[in-house]
Design a protein around this motif. Structure first.
Motif, PDB file in Angstrom:
ATOM      1  N   ASN A  26      -2.880  -0.059   9.120  1.00  0.00           N
ATOM      2  CA  ASN A  26      -4.498   0.151   9.057  1.00  0.00           C
ATOM      3  C   ASN A  26      -4.667   1.476   8.293  1.00  0.00           C
ATOM      4  O   ASN A  26      -5.759   1.576   7.465  1.00  0.00           O
ATOM      5  CB  ASN A  26      -5.430   0.093  10.333  1.00  0.00           C
ATOM      6  N   LEU A  27      -3.852   2.685   8.512  1.00  0.00           N
ATOM      7  CA  LEU A  27      -4.163   3.892   8.149  1.00  0.00           C
ATOM      8  C   LEU A  27      -4.055   3.668   6.560  1.00  0.00           C
ATOM      9  O   LEU A  27      -4.566   4.227   5.767  1.00  0.00           O
ATOM     10  CB  LEU A  27      -3.323   4.981   8.699  1.00  0.00           C
ATOM     11  N   THR A  28      -2.732   2.979   6.140  1.00  0.00           N
ATOM     12  CA  THR A  28      -2.247   2.839   4.701  1.00  0.00           C
ATOM     13  C   THR A  28      -3.337   2.053   3.951  1.00  0.00           C
ATOM     14  O   THR A  28      -3.703   2.305   2.906  1.00  0.00           O
ATOM     15  CB  THR A  28      -0.856   2.225   4.817  1.00  0.00           C
ATOM     16  N   TYR A  29      -4.033   0.942   4.549  1.00  0.00           N
ATOM     17  CA  TYR A  29      -4.857   0.315   3.942  1.00  0.00           C
ATOM     18  C   TYR A  29      -5.905   0.742   3.655  1.00  0.00           C
ATOM     19  O   TYR A  29      -6.682   0.622   2.507  1.00  0.00           O
ATOM     20  CB  TYR A  29      -5.085  -1.125   4.857  1.00  0.00           C
ATOM     21  N   PHE A  30      -6.663   1.593   4.739  1.00  0.00           N
ATOM     22  CA  PHE A  30      -7.950   2.426   4.379  1.00  0.00           C
ATOM     23  C   PHE A  30      -7.958   3.890   3.803  1.00  0.00           C
ATOM     24  O   PHE A  30      -8.975   3.874   3.179  1.00  0.00           O
ATOM     25  CB  PHE A  30      -8.507   2.242   5.808  1.00  0.00           C
ATOM     26  N   LEU A  31      -6.625   4.343   3.873  1.00  0.00           N
ATOM     27  CA  LEU A  31      -6.552   5.594   3.415  1.00  0.00           C
ATOM     28  C   LEU A  31      -5.963   5.952   2.206  1.00  0.00           C
ATOM     29  O   LEU A  31      -6.035   6.889   1.453  1.00  0.00           O
ATOM     30  CB  LEU A  31      -6.080   6.568   4.474  1.00  0.00           C
ATOM     31  N   VAL A  32      -4.957   4.915   1.824  1.00  0.00           N
ATOM     32  CA  VAL A  32      -4.200   4.971   0.501  1.00  0.00           C
ATOM     33  C   VAL A  32      -3.996   4.031  -0.210  1.00  0.00           C
ATOM     34  O   VAL A  32      -4.552   4.356  -1.693  1.00  0.00           O
ATOM     35  CB  VAL A  32      -2.567   4.957   1.107  1.00  0.00           C
ATOM     36  N   SER A  33      -3.929   2.707   0.247  1.00  0.00           N
ATOM     37  CA  SER A  33      -3.900   1.689  -0.799  1.00  0.00           C
ATOM     38  C   SER A  33      -4.010   0.391  -0.252  1.00  0.00           C
ATOM     39  O   SER A  33      -3.614   0.094   1.152  1.00  0.00           O
ATOM     40  CB  SER A  33      -2.554   1.877  -1.673  1.00  0.00           C
ATOM     41  N   SER A  34      -4.549  -0.602  -0.695  1.00  0.00           N
ATOM     42  CA  SER A  34      -5.008  -1.813  -0.228  1.00  0.00           C
ATOM     43  C   SER A  34      -3.438  -2.578  -0.249  1.00  0.00           C
ATOM     44  O   SER A  34      -3.263  -3.593   0.356  1.00  0.00           O
ATOM     45  CB  SER A  34      -5.887  -2.767  -0.782  1.00  0.00           C
ATOM     46  N   ASN A  35      -2.892  -2.440  -1.142  1.00  0.00           N
ATOM     47  CA  ASN A  35      -1.208  -2.759  -1.303  1.00  0.00           C
ATOM     48  C   ASN A  35      -0.277  -1.990  -0.325  1.00  0.00           C
ATOM     49  O   ASN A  35       0.162  -1.114  -0.749  1.00  0.00           O
ATOM     50  CB  ASN A  35      -0.970  -2.798  -2.544  1.00  0.00           C
ATOM     51  N   VAL A  36      -0.294  -2.221   0.935  1.00  0.00           N
ATOM     52  CA  VAL A  36       0.336  -1.673   2.032  1.00  0.00           C
ATOM     53  C   VAL A  36       1.862  -1.421   1.950  1.00  0.00           C
ATOM     54  O   VAL A  36       2.596  -0.714   2.691  1.00  0.00           O
ATOM     55  CB  VAL A  36      -0.114  -2.180   3.463  1.00  0.00           C
ATOM     56  N   TRP A  37       2.484  -2.340   1.193  1.00  0.00           N
ATOM     57  CA  TRP A  37       3.913  -2.714   1.234  1.00  0.00           C
ATOM     58  C   TRP A  37       4.394  -2.794  -0.056  1.00  0.00           C
ATOM     59  O   TRP A  37       4.831  -3.968  -0.768  1.00  0.00           O
ATOM     60  CB  TRP A  37       4.510  -3.514   2.099  1.00  0.00           C
TER      61      TRP A  37
END
Length: 359
Positions: free
Chosen positions: A101-112
């Motif tokens: 969730n942190l990666t999706y909302f704060l960094v990128s929608s492509n979490v992987w």
């Protein structure tokens, strides 16, 4: 929260080879830089790597400290392994959900981005891969913690054994003085009953010995020169007591300067030669004592005749008692294997002690 982590680290590692909060900071800083440059070069995007590493870094730290300072003491050290396994898996899963969730909302929608394709939803493959990645970090940090805990415990046990050894050696040493003083005072008592002129000289000599035994024998090792001087004082005391009927032959060879030996170790052998030799003999008694230093070893030898009564029956002698038994125990505790060799021989005519000891 950061201060609480610092307090926990300082409390738990206060005796762990002086590992302080500073060492933890250095470890995590190195880990952070390594991870950032690793993924930055992999994606050719250091900004993205920096952001994701910050998120992962906070999760790694939380998981690692939660494991080593809470889960392990609560479950591993109390042998509740199954519950520990469930709790660890649950913590890993929770942290993966948080990371997603942190990666999706704060960094990128492509979490992987390193995955097989674009990942914007929580998939089983993502959960498994991320949990394994988190487990790798947790295992690495836990291994470090367990290793240092083992080293600390090993050191604690060694220190405890050393203290126990020193305590036992001190106890064995303190047994010698009362034993020796008791025998000497008995001799003085016998001379005072006889109103012998030797009594004052013996008391004076005894006071010199007492000063040495009480104040200069507290160290684990004593100068061999001082120890021989102490033995000579004891022999002088016995010469006063026995007079011309006692013949003591002393031979000292080799370099005794700079050599050290456990204090009051040889006194028991010499005292024993009088106890079972001169005390029970009628007539002239010869006691032979050799000190021979060869390289790092002292070769000590003392011999006295086996006493006989007028009816030529051999008086029973013993090799036990507090003196010899005490010496054997002190040799076992105070010296390593190969640092000493003790041989006591009684052929019915002569009592001989041979001791080879590292000095």
């Amino acid at each position: 929260m950061f201060q609480k982590i610092k307090d926990i680290i300082n409390i738990n590692d206060s005796n762990n080879f002086n590992i302080t909060f500073k060492h933890h900071v250095i470890f995590w800083l190195v880990y952070f830089l390594f991870t950032t440059f690793r993924w930055g070069s992999y994606f050719n995007d250091y900004e993205y790597a920096f952001k994701t590493t910050i998120l992962g870094f906070s999760i790694h730290m939380t998981l690692c400290y939660f494991n080593v300072y809470y889960l392990m003491p609560k479950f591993i050290y109390t042998r509740r392994y199954f519950i520990y396994g469930i709790a660890l898996v649950a913590a890993l899963f929770f942290m993966v959900i948080l990371k997603f969730n942190l990666t999706y909302f704060l960094v990128s929608s492509n979490v992987w981005p390193e995955g097989p394709g674009t990942t914007s939803t929580l998939t089983l493959n993502y959960v498994i891969e991320m949990m394994l990645g988190e487990l790798y970090v947790v295992t690495f940090v836990t291994a470090i913690k367990v290793t240092f805990d083992w080293i600390r415990e090993h050191k604690r046990l060694l220190d405890m054994e050393k203290r126990q050894l020193e305590t036992e050696l001190r106890l064995l040493r303190t047994q010698i003085s009362p034993h020796f003083f008791f025998n000497t005072l008995n001799n003085i008592y016998a001379l005072t009953i006889e109103k012998s002129d030797k009594a004052p000289k013996i008391i004076l000599k005894l006071s010199e010995l007492m000063r040495y035994l009480l104040y200069e024998t507290k160290q684990r090792r004593q100068s061999l020169t001082k120890e021989i001087m102490c033995l000579q004082s004891y022999l002088d005391l016995e010469r006063i007591r026995y007079g011309d009927q006692l013949k003591i032959n002393i031979n000292i060879s080799g370099e005794i300067g700079g050599k050290e030996i456990a204090p009051m170790l040889l006194l028991s052998f010499i005292e024993n030669s009088f106890k079972h030799g001169a005390n029970k003999n009628v007539g002239e008694v010869n006691i032979n004592i050799d000190f021979n230093v060869i390289e790092d070893f002292l070769h000590f030898r003392i011999s006295n005749p086996i006493p006989t009564e007028k009816n030529n029956n051999i008086v029973k002698t013993t090799t036990g008692g507090i003196g010899i038994g005490n010496v054997k125990k002190r040799l076992e505790l105070g010296y390593n294997e190969g640092e000493y060799y003790l041989d006591i021989n009684n052929d019915g005519k002569e009592y001989v002690v041979n001791l080879k000891i590292k000095v």
